[in-house]
Each structure stands twice: as C-alpha cells, then as structure tokens.
Write an enzyme that holds these catalytic residues in place. Structure first.
Site, PDB file in Angstrom:
ATOM      1  N   HIS A  15      61.369  15.551 138.661  1.00  0.00           N
ATOM      2  CA  HIS A  15      62.578  15.895 139.407  1.00  0.00           C
ATOM      3  C   HIS A  15      63.310  17.050 138.737  1.00  0.00           C
ATOM      4  CE1 HIS A  15      66.812  14.840 140.873  1.00  0.00           C
ATOM      5  NE2 HIS A  15      66.119  15.146 141.965  1.00  0.00           N
ATOM      6  N   HIS A  57      69.817  23.681 142.319  1.00  0.00           N
ATOM      7  CA  HIS A  57      70.262  22.550 143.124  1.00  0.00           C
ATOM      8  C   HIS A  57      71.625  22.821 143.744  1.00  0.00           C
ATOM      9  CE1 HIS A  57      72.509  18.789 143.755  1.00  0.00           C
ATOM     10  NE2 HIS A  57      71.358  18.343 144.211  1.00  0.00           N
TER      11      HIS A  57
END
Length: 260
Positions: A15, A57
C-alpha cells in the site's frame, strides 16, 4: 482480457509502497517493494496543471513534501522542485512504469482531473497488462473503461461494491440475475477492493467472497497490517491483501505457501 492477475496463490500489494515502513509513494517505497520480492504495488495519482501524472495520495503537497499547494494547480517544473520525506522529488507515473518493468501497479485515480492525463500516460507507455485502475468513483472508472477498453484491468467503484454486497445476500437465482448488471472480466473488471467492514457493517464475508468469485472477480482487502488479521482473511479465502507493512505481509504469505 487483461493479464494483470497471474500466478498461484494470493496477491500481496504494498500500500503506497509500504507507508509504515518507508515514505509513502516515493521512489524509495517502490524500490522497497521490489527488494521484498513483491510483484504488486498500490499507489495513487494526481495530475499537475500541465498534465504530468505523479504519485500522490493527497491533492496537496503539504503532508508529504517540503512544499505546499495543490498538485493540480502547479506545473511539473514547480512540483519537481520539492522533496518528499525520502529526500527525493515526487515520482512520475511514466517513470514508475518505465524504471520498474517487472512491477504490476494498482493505480487509484484520485480525482476527475487525472483521468485524461492517466489515459494518455498509459497509451504512451503501453503498460496494458501491468496496471489495474481503481477509484471510489464509479463514473470515473466508467470513463477509464470507455477510453481504454477491457485490455486494462479495473476494480469496482463504491456504488458497484455496494451492489455486490447486496447481491451476495440474495438467494442463488436472484444473485445470478443481480450479478449480470455489474462490470465483470468482459468489461476489464477483474477485482473488488474492499475494507473488512464499512460503518460497522461487515463487507468481507464468505457469501461476499463466493458472489465475487461467481462473477469472476478477485477479492482484495485493505488495509491489513497485523499478522493475525492477515491469517484470518486468508483462511476466509480472499485473493489478496493490501498492506502498509509489506515486509510483514511477505513473511506471512511465505510461511503459508505460494503467493505472488
């Protein structure tokens, strides 16, 4: 149909490259993923004002770099002047795909503005079988599927995941009818990526996994960082885990048998 998913055993996805082990979404994080022997990286993308797709992100630079401002309001020249927590500039998606040809990449398109630059980058790099496109937005995924076709793998958006959860609770005949309305492998959809639960309601259940498999979708669960949770989900039959601790995930999977 995309060749994105391959090989025996469950999939291990780092991740953001392993945000609890290295600075997230950095070149260092990608190198960390590769050094662990993992074949899959999960990342997020935004586009600069001049259409350069970068790994990030957040929509802004403030949290993970020494700069500030919205990625989408700055040119690549300006963005590239800042340094992330590893001491490097943000990594471009074309660099990731070009410099790490053995890596398969799950790409979360974070907003509508990145769709066209992302499509252009994938066409230019021709990384068709190496990427899976993800988003919470069903409409954004529909745009990506329309532009790129089934040769590029996609996951399900939030609305379609809710429909899959609902279908999993139906009797078999009604479930089959409900599943026919969802994107599937013929559309490029190869997986559903979900949390264990949502707002206190379980998502990943035996019936959910069975329904997803019946529709040809792999089940990937995020974000799983503790070994006991990894083992429990793997025992349940999920097809992949997304983790901020890829070193831990690798060790769990290695102890259990084949994985990729």
């Amino acid at each position: 149909m995309s060749s994105y998913l391959h090989g025996p055993g469950p999939v291990a996805l780092a991740h953001r490259g392993g945000g609890r082990e290295v600075p997230e979404n950095s070149r260092t994080a990608v190198e960390h993923t590769v050094s662990l022997g993992l074949s899959y990286l999960e990342t997020d993308v935004h586009a600069t004002s001049d259409g350069v797709v970068v790994l990030s992100h957040d929509p802004t630079l403030d949290r993970v770099t020494d700069g500030s401002g919205a990625v989408g309001e700055l040119t690549w020249d300006r963005v590239s002047a800042f340094r992330d927590r590893s001491g490097e500039r943000l990594l471009r998606l074309d660099e990731l795909l070009g410099d790490f040809p053995g890596l398969r990449v799950n790409i979360d398109a974070k907003d509508d503005a990145v769709v066209e630059p992302l499509v252009e980058t994938l066409r230019r790099t021709a990384a068709w079988g190496r990427v899976c496109l993800a988003s919470f937005s069903d409409d954004r995924l529909a745009r990506l599927r329309a532009a790129l076709g089934p040769r590029v793998a996609t996951s399900l958006g939030r609305r379609d995941i809710a429909r899959l959860v609902a279908a999993s609770r139906l009797p078999a005949p009604a479930q089959r009818r409900a599943l026919r309305t969802l994107p599937g492998p013929a559309d490029g959809a190869v997986c559903t990526q979900v949390p264990v639960s949502h707002r206190g309601l379980p998502v990943v259940t035996p019936r959910f996994i069975t329904a997803a498999h019946r529709h040809g979708l792999a089940v990937h669960v995020w974000t799983i960082d503790e070994p006991e949770h990894m083992h429990r989900l793997l025992d349940l039959g999920v097809d992949g885990l997304v983790s901020d601790r890829p070193r831990v995930l690798r060790d769990v999977l290695t102890a259990r048998g084949p994985w990729h």
